[in-house]
Design a protein around this motif. Structure first.
Motif, short mmCIF file in Angstrom:
data_model
loop_
_atom_site.label_atom_id
_atom_site.label_comp_id
_atom_site.label_asym_id
_atom_site.label_seq_id
_atom_site.Cartn_x
_atom_site.Cartn_y
_atom_site.Cartn_z
N LEU A 29 0.84 -1.21 0.00
CA LEU A 29 0.00 0.00 0.00
C LEU A 29 0.87 1.25 0.00
O LEU A 29 0.58 2.23 -0.71
N LEU A 30 1.92 1.26 0.81
CA LEU A 30 2.80 2.42 0.91
C LEU A 30 3.37 2.80 -0.46
O LEU A 30 3.31 3.98 -0.86
N LYS A 31 3.90 1.83 -1.18
CA LYS A 31 4.47 2.10 -2.50
C LYS A 31 3.42 2.63 -3.46
O LYS A 31 3.64 3.61 -4.18
N SER A 32 2.26 1.97 -3.49
CA SER A 32 1.20 2.36 -4.42
C SER A 32 0.71 3.78 -4.12
O SER A 32 0.52 4.59 -5.03
N ALA A 33 0.50 4.07 -2.80
CA ALA A 33 -0.02 5.39 -2.42
C ALA A 33 1.00 6.49 -2.73
O ALA A 33 0.64 7.58 -3.19
N LYS A 34 2.28 6.23 -2.46
CA LYS A 34 3.31 7.23 -2.74
C LYS A 34 3.43 7.50 -4.24
O LYS A 34 3.60 8.65 -4.66
N SER A 35 3.28 6.45 -5.05
CA SER A 35 3.35 6.65 -6.50
C SER A 35 2.14 7.44 -7.00
O SER A 35 2.20 8.08 -8.04
N ALA A 36 1.04 7.40 -6.21
CA ALA A 36 -0.16 8.15 -6.58
C ALA A 36 -0.11 9.59 -6.05
O ALA A 36 -1.06 10.35 -6.26
N GLY A 37 0.96 9.93 -5.35
CA GLY A 37 1.14 11.32 -4.91
C GLY A 37 0.86 11.56 -3.44
O GLY A 37 0.91 12.71 -2.99
N PHE A 38 0.56 10.52 -2.67
CA PHE A 38 0.28 10.71 -1.24
C PHE A 38 1.59 10.79 -0.45
O PHE A 38 2.53 10.03 -0.69
N GLN A 39 1.62 11.67 0.52
CA GLN A 39 2.80 11.83 1.36
C GLN A 39 2.74 10.88 2.55
O GLN A 39 1.65 10.54 3.04
N GLU A 40 3.92 10.46 3.02
CA GLU A 40 3.98 9.54 4.16
C GLU A 40 3.27 10.12 5.38
O GLU A 40 2.62 9.40 6.14
N GLU A 41 3.40 11.44 5.57
CA GLU A 41 2.80 12.09 6.74
C GLU A 41 1.28 11.89 6.76
O GLU A 41 0.69 11.61 7.80
N VAL A 42 0.65 12.01 5.59
CA VAL A 42 -0.81 11.84 5.50
C VAL A 42 -1.18 10.38 5.76
O VAL A 42 -2.14 10.08 6.48
N LEU A 43 -0.42 9.45 5.21
CA LEU A 43 -0.69 8.02 5.40
C LEU A 43 -0.52 7.62 6.86
O LEU A 43 -1.27 6.79 7.37
N LEU A 44 0.47 8.23 7.53
CA LEU A 44 0.66 7.96 8.96
C LEU A 44 -0.52 8.47 9.77
O LEU A 44 -1.05 7.77 10.64
N LYS A 45 -0.95 9.70 9.50
CA LYS A 45 -2.08 10.28 10.23
C LYS A 45 -3.37 9.53 9.98
O LYS A 45 -4.25 9.50 10.84
N ALA A 46 -3.49 8.93 8.80
CA ALA A 46 -4.70 8.17 8.47
C ALA A 46 -4.67 6.77 9.08
O ALA A 46 -5.65 6.03 8.99
N GLY A 47 -3.54 6.39 9.70
CA GLY A 47 -3.44 5.07 10.34
C GLY A 47 -3.20 3.95 9.35
O GLY A 47 -3.39 2.78 9.69
N LEU A 48 -2.75 4.28 8.15
CA LEU A 48 -2.55 3.26 7.11
C LEU A 48 -1.16 2.64 7.15
O LEU A 48 -0.96 1.52 6.68
N ILE A 49 -0.19 3.37 7.67
CA ILE A 49 1.17 2.85 7.78
C ILE A 49 1.68 3.07 9.19
O ILE A 49 1.11 3.85 9.96
N LEU A 50 2.75 2.37 9.54
CA LEU A 50 3.36 2.47 10.85
C LEU A 50 4.82 2.90 10.71
O LEU A 50 5.44 2.67 9.66
N GLN A 51 5.35 3.47 11.78
CA GLN A 51 6.75 3.89 11.80
C GLN A 51 7.48 3.05 12.83
O GLN A 51 7.02 2.91 13.96
N LYS A 52 8.61 2.49 12.44
CA LYS A 52 9.34 1.63 13.36
C LYS A 52 9.92 2.44 14.49
O LYS A 52 10.48 3.52 14.29
#
Length: 647
Positions: free
Chosen positions: A168-191
């Motif tokens: 999902l991370l790769k696909s969303a970033k290629s579609a123009g989404f920033q990691e910060e937005v994906l983190l706030k949306a709860g879609l990705i995690l940070q180690k």
């Protein structure tokens, strides 16, 4: 892109507040206004007022107020543009967008809208994954084993998260989404300890999309299909700026229409329970998603019906542990029934076991009101133990005490008396004890509400109280002057060519208002007049300034109105403040000036005391004494005009 001004204007012209709010709440007409229980806070008697004439709403309990667009923003948790689109869709208005905004401006959208867009992308990604080889062999095959039809899979936006760390991370970033937005949306995690290492939250799991009431994805529930003891069976989206678990019920978007039509809401525990009931032809069903019921979820149900039927798994210990939910539902003013499935069964397993028709028949024949259900649950226990019976009686009485309607309480007392084989008087006595605390709390609340609704003249009578500062009293009077200006400023004075606003503004030109919001409204009023506009309350509500909008709505909304029967039927004439606007405006100005004079007198007294405490300061003492007595003369002149007599 932003919505064009032309589209926004069309929406504002076409929208009707009764229709917009009526889509969400049952409305009752009382006088010129409509009333409902407020959807934004818990209440048992309606304090949410809708004015069709003014196209505004106001809750006298929590203070929420606005126009139809603001209502959609509040109820749906969306921004202005999303709210306009929502109303435009309701009325079939084509949405036109301005192309003047740059890509950078588009990227700097409201955070909430950005998160909703990202969540929508994730939903589409998970749904499309069902068509991949991995998705078909694992995710789709699981859904088919559960008997989920293609229509149901599409209806609930079911999907699959691929096995991998960052699909999902790769696909969303290629579609123009920033990691910060994906983190706030709860879609990705940070180690932990490595901010550069981010990865997908959902991996190798089937996905259940959680929607808001208008169908937008807010979050996801994900079930693992392998037997890995180190992994939880379900993981869910975390709390985010757009997803508050305590205010969401799974399946409400798909169920709301059926709940209204059937006037009943089935309440279950999990995602698959909801979907299985839909497969059985029962669509008025929602799930608490395995969490304890909250006030927010109860309010959400109450927006569509007052009837709830709780479906319990066939597990006596689990049922007893979850009985607190019934009390919460009763306290929220809902009528509660319950159905218990055979031992070892839940709504999902039992519906698949017996089929749709037999399942519906089981619900109809086994639905019991909460009193019968609760007593039957403990029947075997108290048959053998009189002490346990006494405990059960107290528990049942406490539940009855949660019901706000005294007539319904009385009916349940009678039923409980028969089922428990005990005199009604004893139950009533116990009930009265349990109600004492509640009644005391309600009394305190009523006192507080009564104080907040005290009429202006009563407030003026308290001005001698040392508990109320001159500053607070001055604020009250400034508010009163602005209230008259906003309500009646466009009306002409009797036998004169000037409008009331011209008189009020000329008389207050040299007065400095101390309350920022009232000073702001006065300034906006003057600016509108300079532009050649004669501003009404609608002018201020439509300015887009939320602070001004809230205050103006408060100024033009009255909780109580005089019934037309007083004059039409009983021939009792009630004087209204707009019967003689010249007098109303004149007295308002006098009261405001009186309060400002009193404030100056108080300041002079303070300076006089300070001067008296200093040596060789006789000149200043005399100066402040003269000032004080001159101000006192002015006050006495105003008192004479107002008919105020002070001993």
């Amino acid at each position: 892109m932003s919505i064009s001004k032309d589209t926004t204007d069309k929406v504002k012209e076409r929208m009707d507040i009764e229709e917009v709010i009526g889509d969400y709440l049952p409305l009752k007409r009382k006088g010129q206004n409509l009333w409902a229980n407020c959807p934004f806070h818990g209440e048992k008697t309606p304090s949410f007022s809708i004015s069709p004439a003014k196209q505004i709403y106001k809750c006298f309990g929590c203070g929420k107020a606005g126009d139809p667009i603001q209502f959609i923003m509040d109820i749906e948790g969306v921004g202005f543009q999303e709210a306009v689109k929502h109303i435009a869709g309701r009325y079939g208005i084509e949405v036109e967008e301005d192309e003047a905004r740059t890509p950078e401006q588009n990227q700097a959208q409201n955070e909430r809208e950005s998160l909703l867009i990202a969540l929508g992308y994730a939903r589409d990604f998970f749904v499309k994954n069902l068509q991949t080889e991995e998705g078909k062999s694992i995710g789709l095959s699981y859904f088919k084993e559960r008997g989920f039809s293609p229509g149901i899979i599409e209806k609930f936006d079911l999907g699959y998260a691929l096995d991998g760390w960052d699909n999902l991370l790769k696909s969303a970033k290629s579609a123009g989404f920033q990691e910060e937005v994906l983190l706030k949306a709860g879609l990705i995690l940070q180690k932990e300890g490595d901010a550069s290492r981010v990865y997908d939250r959902f991996r190798n799991r089937v996905i259940f999309t959680i929607h808001n009431i208008s169908g937008k994805p807010l979050g996801f529930g994900a079930r693992i299909l392998t037997k890995d003891k180190n992994q939880p069976k379900y993981i869910n989206s975390p709390e985010t700026p757009v997803y508050h678990k305590s205010d969401v019920l799974y399946g409400m978007y798909q169920a709301k229409k059926s709940i209204r039509e059937k006037d009943n809401c089935f309440l279950v525990e999990g995602y698959t329970d909801v979907i299985s009931l839909h497969l059985s032809g029962i669509e008025n069903v929602v799930a608490s998603s395995g969490t304890s019921l909250t006030d927010g979820q109860i309010k959400l149900i109450k927006r569509f019906t007052n009837q709830v039927t709780v479906l319990y798994d066939g597990d006596a210990a689990g049922i007893k542990a979850s009985l607190r939910g019934i009390d919460l539902l009763l306290e929220g003013g809902l009528n509660v029934k319950a159905v218990v499935f055979p031992e070892g069964e839940d709504p999902d397993s039992y519906s698949r076991k017996v089929g749709s028709q037999a399942f519906q028949e089981y619900l109809d024949s086994n639905s019991r009101d909460f009193i019968g259900f609760k007593i039957n649950l403990f029947k075997d226990e108290f048959k053998r133990d009189p002490i346990r019976k006494a405990e059960v009686i107290r528990e049942v009485v406490q539940s009855i005490g949660k019901i706000p309607d005294p007539i319904i309480r009385s009916v349940y007392v009678k039923e409980a008396s028969g089922l428990l084989e005990i005199e009604e008087e004893i139950i009533h006595a116990e009930l009265n004890k349990s109600l004492l605390k509640t009644q005391k709390e309600q009394y305190n609340k009523q006192v507080k509400e009564a104080e907040s609704e005290t009429a202006f003249e009563d407030l003026m009578a308290t001005e001698q109280s040392s508990a109320t500062s001159f500053g607070e009293l001055l604020k009250i009077q400034e508010r009163e002057m602005v209230r008259i200006l906003v309500n009646y400023g466009t009306q002409k004075l009797a036998d004169e060519e000037m409008h009331l606003c011209q008189y009020l503004l000329s008389e207050t030109e040299e007065l400095e208002f101390t309350t920022p919001i009232y000073a702001k409204i006065l300034q906006l009023y003057r600016e509108a007049l300079v532009k050649g506009e004669l501003p009404t309350s609608a002018y201020f509500i439509g300015l887009g300034d939320r602070e001004v909008q809230m205050e103006v709505i408060d100024l033009i909304t009255m909780r109580h109105e005089v019934s037309s029967h007083w004059e039409g039927t009983h021939q009792i004439i009630i004087n209204k403040e707009n019967d003689d606007l010249t007098l109303t405006g004149y007295k308002s100005i006098l009261r405001l000036k009186r309060k400002m004079v009193q404030k100056l007198m108080e300041e002079a007294k303070v300076k006089l005391r300070d001067a008296e405490g200093e040596q060789d300061n006789e000149e200043k003492v005399n100066e402040y004494q003269v000032l004080y007595f001159e101000l006192k003369k002015v006050q006495l002149e105003i008192d004479k005009e107002l008919g105020i007599v002070i001993g």
